[in-house]
Design a protein around this motif. Structure first.
Motif, mmCIF file in Angstrom:
data_model
loop_
_atom_site.group_PDB
_atom_site.id
_atom_site.type_symbol
_atom_site.label_atom_id
_atom_site.label_comp_id
_atom_site.label_asym_id
_atom_site.label_seq_id
_atom_site.Cartn_x
_atom_site.Cartn_y
_atom_site.Cartn_z
ATOM 1 N N THR A 60 33.553 30.308 63.852
ATOM 2 C CA THR A 60 32.213 30.245 65.041
ATOM 3 C C THR A 60 32.698 30.138 66.287
ATOM 4 O O THR A 60 31.753 29.922 67.437
ATOM 5 N N ARG A 61 33.827 29.601 66.669
ATOM 6 C CA ARG A 61 34.461 29.346 67.987
ATOM 7 C C ARG A 61 36.024 29.718 68.073
ATOM 8 O O ARG A 61 36.509 29.858 67.164
ATOM 9 N N GLN A 62 36.340 30.019 69.213
ATOM 10 C CA GLN A 62 37.720 30.275 69.449
ATOM 11 C C GLN A 62 38.581 29.181 69.698
ATOM 12 O O GLN A 62 37.892 28.070 69.974
ATOM 13 N N GLY A 63 39.793 29.102 69.411
ATOM 14 C CA GLY A 63 40.678 28.237 69.617
ATOM 15 C C GLY A 63 41.189 27.765 68.251
ATOM 16 O O GLY A 63 41.185 28.366 67.313
ATOM 17 N N GLN A 64 41.629 26.270 68.291
ATOM 18 C CA GLN A 64 42.421 25.991 67.089
ATOM 19 C C GLN A 64 42.317 24.433 66.844
ATOM 20 O O GLN A 64 42.171 23.599 67.802
ATOM 21 N N MET A 65 42.419 23.973 65.581
ATOM 22 C CA MET A 65 42.553 22.625 65.448
ATOM 23 C C MET A 65 43.739 21.925 65.680
ATOM 24 O O MET A 65 44.737 22.586 65.300
ATOM 25 N N LEU A 66 43.847 20.857 66.348
ATOM 26 C CA LEU A 66 45.018 20.192 66.627
ATOM 27 C C LEU A 66 45.145 19.126 65.554
ATOM 28 O O LEU A 66 46.514 18.672 65.177
ATOM 29 N N ASP A 67 43.841 18.256 65.518
ATOM 30 C CA ASP A 67 44.042 16.993 64.639
ATOM 31 C C ASP A 67 42.556 16.870 63.958
ATOM 32 O O ASP A 67 41.576 17.452 64.476
ATOM 33 N N ALA A 68 42.538 16.151 63.078
ATOM 34 C CA ALA A 68 41.298 15.604 62.491
ATOM 35 C C ALA A 68 41.383 14.088 61.747
ATOM 36 O O ALA A 68 42.375 14.003 61.419
ATOM 37 N N GLN A 69 40.077 13.583 61.772
ATOM 38 C CA GLN A 69 40.363 12.176 61.189
ATOM 39 C C GLN A 69 38.926 11.880 60.700
ATOM 40 O O GLN A 69 37.794 12.373 61.232
ATOM 41 N N ALA A 70 38.720 11.218 59.456
ATOM 42 C CA ALA A 70 37.690 10.773 58.815
ATOM 43 C C ALA A 70 37.217 9.678 59.358
ATOM 44 O O ALA A 70 38.295 8.645 59.282
ATOM 45 N N THR A 71 36.007 9.348 59.618
ATOM 46 C CA THR A 71 35.358 7.975 60.294
ATOM 47 C C THR A 71 34.090 7.968 60.023
ATOM 48 O O THR A 71 33.473 8.601 59.385
ATOM 49 N N THR A 72 33.453 6.722 60.645
ATOM 50 C CA THR A 72 31.972 6.754 60.589
ATOM 51 C C THR A 72 31.541 6.279 62.201
ATOM 52 O O THR A 72 32.422 5.927 62.827
ATOM 53 N N ARG A 73 30.291 6.704 62.293
ATOM 54 C CA ARG A 73 29.676 6.584 63.543
ATOM 55 C C ARG A 73 28.134 6.237 63.263
ATOM 56 O O ARG A 73 27.524 7.116 62.626
ATOM 57 N N ASP A 74 27.849 5.170 63.489
ATOM 58 C CA ASP A 74 26.378 4.721 63.187
ATOM 59 C C ASP A 74 25.971 4.544 62.022
ATOM 60 O O ASP A 74 25.159 4.975 61.503
ATOM 61 N N GLY A 75 27.030 4.156 60.844
ATOM 62 C CA GLY A 75 26.886 4.190 59.667
ATOM 63 C C GLY A 75 26.958 5.552 58.806
ATOM 64 O O GLY A 75 26.751 5.717 57.593
ATOM 65 N N ARG A 76 27.273 6.464 59.653
ATOM 66 C CA ARG A 76 27.293 8.021 59.020
ATOM 67 C C ARG A 76 28.854 8.403 59.011
ATOM 68 O O ARG A 76 29.481 8.260 59.724
ATOM 69 N N ALA A 77 29.231 8.809 57.772
ATOM 70 C CA ALA A 77 30.590 9.506 57.502
ATOM 71 C C ALA A 77 30.804 10.778 58.079
ATOM 72 O O ALA A 77 29.821 11.623 58.017
ATOM 73 N N ILE A 78 31.789 10.738 59.195
ATOM 74 C CA ILE A 78 31.823 11.993 59.910
ATOM 75 C C ILE A 78 33.371 12.383 60.067
ATOM 76 O O ILE A 78 34.328 11.591 59.803
ATOM 77 N N TYR A 79 33.480 13.687 60.483
ATOM 78 C CA TYR A 79 34.943 14.160 60.889
ATOM 79 C C TYR A 79 34.932 14.298 62.414
ATOM 80 O O TYR A 79 34.101 14.853 62.761
ATOM 81 N N VAL A 80 35.946 13.901 62.983
ATOM 82 C CA VAL A 80 36.274 14.012 64.366
ATOM 83 C C VAL A 80 37.429 14.936 64.369
ATOM 84 O O VAL A 80 38.573 14.704 63.996
ATOM 85 N N ILE A 81 37.202 16.235 64.998
ATOM 86 C CA ILE A 81 38.042 17.208 65.092
ATOM 87 C C ILE A 81 38.546 17.538 66.495
ATOM 88 O O ILE A 81 37.631 17.740 67.308
ATOM 89 N N ILE A 82 39.587 17.209 66.524
ATOM 90 C CA ILE A 82 40.152 17.467 67.764
ATOM 91 C C ILE A 82 40.741 19.186 67.996
ATOM 92 O O ILE A 82 41.376 19.706 67.253
ATOM 93 N N TRP A 83 39.802 19.765 69.130
ATOM 94 C CA TRP A 83 40.158 21.023 68.975
ATOM 95 C C TRP A 83 40.686 21.671 70.305
ATOM 96 O O TRP A 83 40.236 21.180 71.449
ATOM 97 N N GLU A 84 41.409 22.556 70.333
ATOM 98 C CA GLU A 84 41.880 23.341 71.531
ATOM 99 C C GLU A 84 41.220 24.559 71.924
ATOM 100 O O GLU A 84 41.365 25.372 70.874
#
Length: 106
Positions: A60-84
Motif C-alpha cells: 500500500t505504500r512505497q519505501g521499505q521497513m527499517l525496523d519494527a518493535q512490538a509495544t503497547t500504547r494506551d493499553g493496546r498492543a501495537i507494532y511500531v514500524i520504522i519506515w523509509e
C-alpha cells in the motif's frame, strides 16, 4: 502507566490486611509478577503477525521497513514500524497487533 499501576499494586499490598484475609486473586495482583501475568492473560488472543503487517504495508505504500518493535500504547498492543519513504524521509507507522489496522503515522 504500567509503572504507576505496579506501584499502586505494591502500595496496596503493603497497606492490605494480613494475607490470610485477602483473596488469592488480590494477592496475585499485589505483586509485580502477578500483575504481569494478569496483563498477559488479558492480552491473550489472535494477533496479526509482523510479517503479514509488513507485507500489507509494502503493498500500500512505497519505501521499505527499517525496523519494527512490538509495544503497547494506551493499553493496546501495537507494532511500531520504522519506515523509509522514497526521498529518504523516515517515519513511524503504528499498527494494531490484533487487527492489523494502521492507527497512525508520523
Amino acid at each position: 502507566m504500567k509503572r504507576y499501576l505496579i506501584l499502586l499494586a505494591a502500595a496496596a499490598a503493603l497497606a492490605a490486611p494480613p494475607a490470610a484475609s485477602a483473596s488469592p486473586a488480590m494477592e496475585a495482583l499485589a505483586t509485580a509478577a502477578g500483575y504481569q501475568q494478569f496483563r498477559a492473560r488479558q492480552d491473550d488472543g489472535p494477533r496479526v503477525s509482523l510479517s503479514d503487517v509488513v507485507r500489507r504495508l509494502r503493498a500500500t505504500r512505497q519505501g521499505q521497513m527499517l525496523d519494527a518493535q512490538a509495544t503497547t500504547r494506551d493499553g493496546r498492543a501495537i507494532y511500531v514500524i520504522i519506515w523509509e519513504y522514497p526521498g529518504g524521509r523516515i517515519g513511524n507507522i503504528y499498527v494494531d497487533q490484533r487487527t492489523g489496522a494502521v492507527l497512525g503515522e508520523n
